[in-house]
Motif scaffolding. Structure first.
Motif, PDB file in Angstrom:
ATOM      1  N   ALA A 106      21.682  23.669 -16.933  1.00 22.56           N
ATOM      2  CA  ALA A 106      21.839  24.935 -17.660  1.00 22.56           C
ATOM      3  C   ALA A 106      20.899  24.959 -18.860  1.00 22.56           C
ATOM      4  N   SER A 115      17.952  22.467 -22.358  1.00 21.49           N
ATOM      5  CA  SER A 115      19.195  22.440 -21.597  1.00 21.49           C
ATOM      6  C   SER A 115      20.375  22.263 -22.546  1.00 21.49           C
ATOM      7  N   ILE A 116      21.566  22.576 -22.054  1.00 22.34           N
ATOM      8  CA  ILE A 116      22.769  22.377 -22.871  1.00 22.34           C
ATOM      9  C   ILE A 116      22.900  20.906 -23.255  1.00 22.34           C
ATOM     10  N   SER A 157      19.325  33.137 -13.174  1.00 22.34           N
ATOM     11  CA  SER A 157      19.359  33.431 -14.606  1.00 22.34           C
ATOM     12  C   SER A 157      20.417  34.475 -14.887  1.00 22.34           C
ATOM     13  N   VAL A 199      28.758  24.866 -25.528  1.00 20.82           N
ATOM     14  CA  VAL A 199      28.733  26.134 -24.789  1.00 20.82           C
ATOM     15  C   VAL A 199      29.660  27.144 -25.455  1.00 20.82           C
ATOM     16  N   ASN A 244      16.131  27.726 -27.546  1.00 20.47           N
ATOM     17  CA  ASN A 244      15.459  28.320 -26.391  1.00 20.47           C
ATOM     18  C   ASN A 244      14.578  27.305 -25.666  1.00 20.47           C
ATOM     19  N   ILE A 256      25.438  32.999 -20.452  1.00 18.58           N
ATOM     20  CA  ILE A 256      26.142  31.726 -20.610  1.00 18.58           C
ATOM     21  C   ILE A 256      27.640  31.870 -20.362  1.00 18.58           C
ATOM     22  N   SER A 292      24.241  33.775 -25.144  1.00 14.47           N
ATOM     23  CA  SER A 292      22.819  33.617 -24.832  1.00 14.47           C
ATOM     24  C   SER A 292      22.584  33.884 -23.362  1.00 14.47           C
ATOM     25  N   SER A 293      21.342  34.208 -23.035  1.00 13.96           N
ATOM     26  CA  SER A 293      20.946  34.251 -21.630  1.00 13.96           C
ATOM     27  C   SER A 293      20.521  32.845 -21.233  1.00 13.96           C
ATOM     28  N   MET A 294      20.643  32.545 -19.954  1.00 17.10           N
ATOM     29  CA  MET A 294      20.416  31.186 -19.466  1.00 17.10           C
ATOM     30  C   MET A 294      19.574  31.182 -18.203  1.00 17.10           C
ATOM     31  N   TYR A 300      18.727  32.545 -27.261  1.00 15.99           N
ATOM     32  CA  TYR A 300      19.880  32.442 -28.150  1.00 15.99           C
ATOM     33  C   TYR A 300      19.452  32.971 -29.514  1.00 15.99           C
ATOM     34  N   VAL A 346      18.907  27.119 -21.950  1.00 24.18           N
ATOM     35  CA  VAL A 346      18.994  28.306 -22.797  1.00 24.18           C
ATOM     36  C   VAL A 346      17.682  29.097 -22.709  1.00 24.18           C
TER      37      VAL A 346
END
Length: 519
Positions: free
Chosen positions: A330, A345-346, A279, A366, A342, A282, A375-377, A335, A332
């Motif tokens: 990946a 996935s992408i 984790s 992205v 949240n 992004i 965002s954190s991923m 965000y 999210v």
């Protein structure tokens, strides 16, 4: 001073008639050394362990019947990121309910640059957990150079050395780098060596999120070991892993690098979280050249047609290496611009917003997320075989790489809730990858020894009374990737600095943690 302390303890014992603040009776004691368990009692007075053995004649203000429970030193999580989260939950329940009594933050090159001020803040706030910190390379570099993609001048190097030295004087445990992140990725090895030497003067540890954890992982590990070799200081390779399907199974290649370094006399150790997903931000999905010189410059590049084409090509190349067609790996986590992303996935986000179902369009998504604040991923990209193989290595500590979490806030990685319980439940009890006593050694005395945490990490007379009591038959992690906001179960009592913090499985609001200042 130590001799005087024990004399005073002895006098106090006589005066009180063997009276303790807390008396733990009939426990299955695992002392943190790696030795086999034994049955016994533990007396705690004035924040210290006063006696261990069969204490039939002792009395206490609070007596805990530990029948059927493991009694162990409080767990030390050497790789966390709690900065800017402390006020959200000073009780740090996501750590406490996982048996953690001490954390080391400031990892991956990210820390407060004024360690003295940070520790004063923590002392005023009063958290439930003990906290130590690294001084982080990325923030030191930002303080002097911003996010410039260049080599520092000599004057800038001296400024950075000064910040590192002051942080060490103020109690930092060492110097950390995040060489995959901005601006650390722009640094060359000699720069890092010089700053590591500044920390080495004060006997600090060099901890590194290495430059690459995928195809170039061997070179990246060797760089970290070489920095330790040149700076004459201990090395900790953070969250040791192999990323990307094309690298699965390479732990058989990377672990021998650590083994060889130790044979050469380098104090090299590693840490690990027991999951197959990582984790981070992004922005790691973009090439580093696109992220230099501040948000305005980043935004301009991501909106430039030629730059976008280059970035898309970079992303497609990553997918091809992994033999994937979409960015389904990946996910999210948080965000802020649109929380409906949240947990998706992408690939799923791209379809949700009505874009064509292609990898090229997913890379555009992205870039749009980065433009709108990032965002954190959560990145799924490791294999279970490597996790287990790395776990067997004896100089490997368990560390969450997580932070203080608040129930219901975003969809974070479950490691912030369940790292230790997962090791004890899945890998010790169910899969029997390592014995219980060995797992506890890796969570307690090994990190205490590595980071020179005095009087911590063992159940010994005169040591700090950081103690956890748990049921080895039921301890489990409940947090999942889909539903991460779930506390671990099985930890019945947690004592921090002699104060009962968790009683019958419930946090009682006690905040007796302290800052851990090296030296």
């Amino acid at each position: 001073m130590k001799k005087l302390y024990f004399i005073l303890l002895f006098i106090t014992t006589i005066v009180k008639g063997q009276q303790a603040d807390i008396l733990i009776k009939n426990g299955k004691i695992v002392d943190g050394t790696g030795n086999s368990w034994l049955y016994g009692d533990i007396a705690v007075t004035d924040g210290k362990i006063m006696a261990i053995g069969h204490l039939e004649n002792w009395k206490a203000t609070k007596t805990i019947d530990a029948t059927g429970l493991i009694v162990a030193p409080g767990f030390i999580d050497v790789h966390t990121h709690i900065e800017n989260q402390e006020k959200k939950d000073p009780e740090a329940k996501s750590f406490i309910y996982d048996g953690v009594t001490t954390v080391i933050t400031g990892n991956c090159g990210d820390s407060h640059t004024n360690i003295k001020k940070y520790f004063s803040f923590l002392d005023s706030l009063k958290t439930s957990i003990n906290v130590g910190s690294f001084i982080g390379h990325n923030d030191v570099r930002k303080a002097v150079m911003g996010t410039s993609n260049r080599t520092p001048t000599e004057a800038e190097m001296q400024q950075m050395e000064g910040i590192v030295e002051q942080a060490m004087k103020d109690g930092a445990v060492g110097f950390s780098t995040g060489l995959i992140y901005i601006p650390g990725t722009y640094s060359k090895t000699p720069e890092v060596v010089r700053l590591a030497k500044a920390a080495a003067k004060y006997h600090g540890v060099y901890a590194s999120h290495i430059r690459n954890e995928a195809d170039s992982v061997v070179a990246a590990i060797n760089e970290a070991l070489n920095i330790g070799r040149e700076a004459h200081m201990p090395v900790e390779v953070s969250h040791f892993k192999l990323v990307g399907e094309q690298n699965w199974g390479r732990s058989k290649e990377t672990l021998p690098l650590i083994i060889k370094a130790r044979e050469e006399g380098i104090d090299a150790t590693i840490d690990q979280y027991p999951y197959t997903a990582s984790s981070t931000t992004i922005t790691t999905m973009l090439p580093s050249w696109a992220l230099a010189d501040g948000q305005d410059s980043i935004k301009a590049r991501l909106q430039n047609e030629n730059s976008r084409k280059r970035i898309i090509a970079f992303g497609i190349k990553t997918l091809k290496k992994r033999s994937l067609e979409h960015f389904s790996y990946a996910v999210v986590a948080n965000y802020k611009a649109d929380t409906s992303y949240n947990g998706k996935s992408i690939e799923e986000v791209n379809q949700m917003i009505g874009h064509p179902h292609t990898a090229e369009e997913e890379m555009k998504t992205v870039m749009d997320i980065v433009i709108n604040g990032g965002s954190s991923m959560v990145f799924h990209g490791m294999c279970e075989e490597d996790v287990q193989n790395i776990m067997k290595y004896p100089f490997n500590m368990f560390a969450s790489d997580g932070g203080i979490r608040v129930i219901g806030e975003s969809v974070p990685h479950p490691r912030s809730y369940g790292t230790n319980a997962r090791v004890l439940g899945k890998y010790v009890r169910e899969l029997k990858i390592i014995p219980l006593e060995e797992a506890i050694r890796r969570m307690t005395s090994l990190p205490a020894q590595k980071f020179q945490l005095k009087n911590m990490g063992l159940l010994r007379e005169g040591y700090n009374a950081d103690i956890v009591l748990f049921d080895e038959k039921t301890v489990s992690d409940i947090a999942t990737y889909d539903k991460p906001h779930q506390y671990s179960v099985g930890f019945k009592y947690v004592i921090i600095n002699g104060k009962l913090t968790v009683e019958d499985g419930k946090h009682n609001g006690t905040r007796s943690g302290r800052t851990i200042r090296k030296g």
